[in-house]
Structures are given as structure tokens and as C-alpha cells.
Design a protein around this motif. Sequence first.
Motif, PDB file in Angstrom:
ATOM      1  N   VAL A  92       1.665  14.077  -3.722  1.00 20.24           N
ATOM      2  CA  VAL A  92       0.686  13.027  -4.004  1.00 20.24           C
ATOM      3  C   VAL A  92       0.940  12.395  -5.367  1.00 20.24           C
ATOM      4  O   VAL A  92       1.130  13.100  -6.361  1.00 20.24           O
ATOM      5  N   ILE A 117      -2.391   6.396   0.470  1.00 17.96           N
ATOM      6  CA  ILE A 117      -3.557   7.241   0.745  1.00 17.96           C
ATOM      7  C   ILE A 117      -4.817   6.402   0.626  1.00 17.96           C
ATOM      8  O   ILE A 117      -5.700   6.447   1.479  1.00 17.96           O
ATOM      9  N   ARG A 177       1.221   9.007  -0.840  1.00 19.49           N
ATOM     10  CA  ARG A 177       1.839  10.285  -0.508  1.00 19.49           C
ATOM     11  C   ARG A 177       3.327  10.083  -0.251  1.00 19.49           C
ATOM     12  O   ARG A 177       3.736   9.136   0.430  1.00 19.49           O
TER      13      ARG A 177
END
Length: 335
Positions: free
Chosen positions: A238, A283, A310
Amino acid sequence: MAAAGKLSPDHPNGRAPHVPVLIDPLIENAAPVAGHWVDGTFGAGGYSRRLLEAGAGKVTGIDRDPSAVAGAAAMIADYGERLEVIEGQFSQMGALVEGPVEGVVLDLGVSSMQLDQAERGFSFMKDGPLDMRMASDGPSAAELVNEAEEAHLADIIHFYGEERAARRIARAIVKARPFSRTLELAEVVSGCLPRPKPGQVHPATRTFQGIRIAVNDEFGELIAGLEAAEGLLGEGGVLAVVTFHSLEDRVVKRYLAARSGAAPRGNRYAPEQAAEPAPFAPITRKAVGPSDDEIAANPRARSAKLRMARRTGEAGGAVDRGQMGLPGPKHWWKG
């Protein structure tokens, strides 16, 4: 880097714990938080602390400010081997940290911790040496305002500070220089602009922002840092970036669009290009802003935006900087 929290009489040194801006939506959208994370703008450690509390196995903090690294000793004592803090620039994370990692967070801009220290020279409200360097190397703000040509100084204030009166301010600065103190400069800048109405920002806000960005090459650092994060993140990792003004957010938005396959690939004048493999998947489709409660508790969070993506399994690489919306001049110093 984000704003500090409210003062607390029972906190060490009389300072409040750092309140990381937009940390709750960051944790929620990154869930489950696990593995190794990099906090590329460690500051007072607010993001690192919350990531560790949320389940990160380890956090490596990076900060170009030696005082932030030195101030991390107590927090390292609390978390032991789960926390490591390194002096350096987040654009160097690929060389400083062994990857792959599960997450990278970047909290951009200047911290309230730096603003509150008059001797750092960031504040137009407190008198101090005109420095503004996040690290202790390179040319200072005093060298910029005293040596840059008027036209280049106007460009810095206009492009980086988004100040409409940039040419008038640059002319006044050149006429009044040399400068060595922050309030000297703030007074000259304020004299070029109307007296602010209640609720408006200080007249020197945009000029000081522009000079600070130039001194620390913040946009060059930002693009290099995003590329470094892309290279360090493992598949599924992330990337979370918190910005505090429109210029930063524009660059992050365009970077993630380009790297997620969402950037325009053609127009009426040029044929559409084939889509390249996307190293990121978004995301958050749009920027996430602070809640009313967060703004009430921390007014400096008002302008903050969070963007997250991501890492996919596709190979990364350098981006076309011409498409990233980078503002302004590249260099102001001579030679």
C-alpha cells in the motif's frame, strides 16, 4: 508532515503527542495493516506509532531532519526492534530499506514541530534566522532571497506559492535585501499586500511556502519519492500519501493516474496510445479529506487530502515528469 496535537500537561516536555492527519481512513483503507511499513516523513512519529498499534510488524521511519531522528529515541525504547528511524530523504528509501515492504506512507510539507521552532526559520509569525532547510545542508532561504535574480524569485513565489502579487513582492524583496531574519522578510512581503480580513491567511503565507518549497526541492523530492516507493513495495503493498496544498495533490493525483492506467492516452490531435501495464491499482478513487470532527480537533488538517493505491505485480519504472504537473522553475542558484 502533519500538524502536532494539542498541548497536554502530562506529556513529556509539555508537548502533545503528534496527531497524524487522516490516519483513521488510512488505517481503514489499508486494512489489514501488517508486515513492514516505511514512514518516509517520520517527524514526531505519529504515523509510525499508529501503524505499529494497528498491527504493523515493523516500521522504518525516515526523516531528513536530524532533530526528528534524535527525538525518536524514547519511541524506539517503547517499541524496540519493531521501530527503526534513519536520517535521510524519502527519495532514498530504496537504498535505505531492504524490500519488499507492505506499505509506505508519506506525509508531505512542513511539520508544525518545525514551524514552532523559531530557530528553524520556517515561520513568518516568529522571528528567527531565515533558514527553512529541513536538513542542515544546501543553500538556505536567506541565500535564495539575497542572491536569486528578481525574475526567478518572482517565478518561485508565483509557481510554488501561487501568489498573484509575485512580481510586486519579488521587486520589493530585491529592493530591500539583504535579509537575515524571518520577520524582516515577512514585513516586506506584508507591505506589498492589503491588510488581511478576519479569517484570511497571513499575507506572507504564500511567499514563505514558495521559498520553502524551492529551498528543499520538494517537488523533485516528491516525484523521486513516489518512484522509490513504487520500487520498494511488494505486490499488494500500500502507498498512502497525505498532501496539504493543491500543488502537491495535483502531482500525486497525476502520478497515481499515470501508474494505474487512468491517465489520458490520446486526444484529438494525437492517436491513442496502447495502455501500459499498471504498477498500481487505486484504493481511493478520489482524495479523502478530513471529517468535521478532525478539523475541529486539529484545524491544520482542513486542507489535507489522502490518496492511496495498491501495488500490482507489474514492473515499475521512471515516469514522464512532463506529465506530472510539476510547477515552476527548476533551480534558482547560480552556476
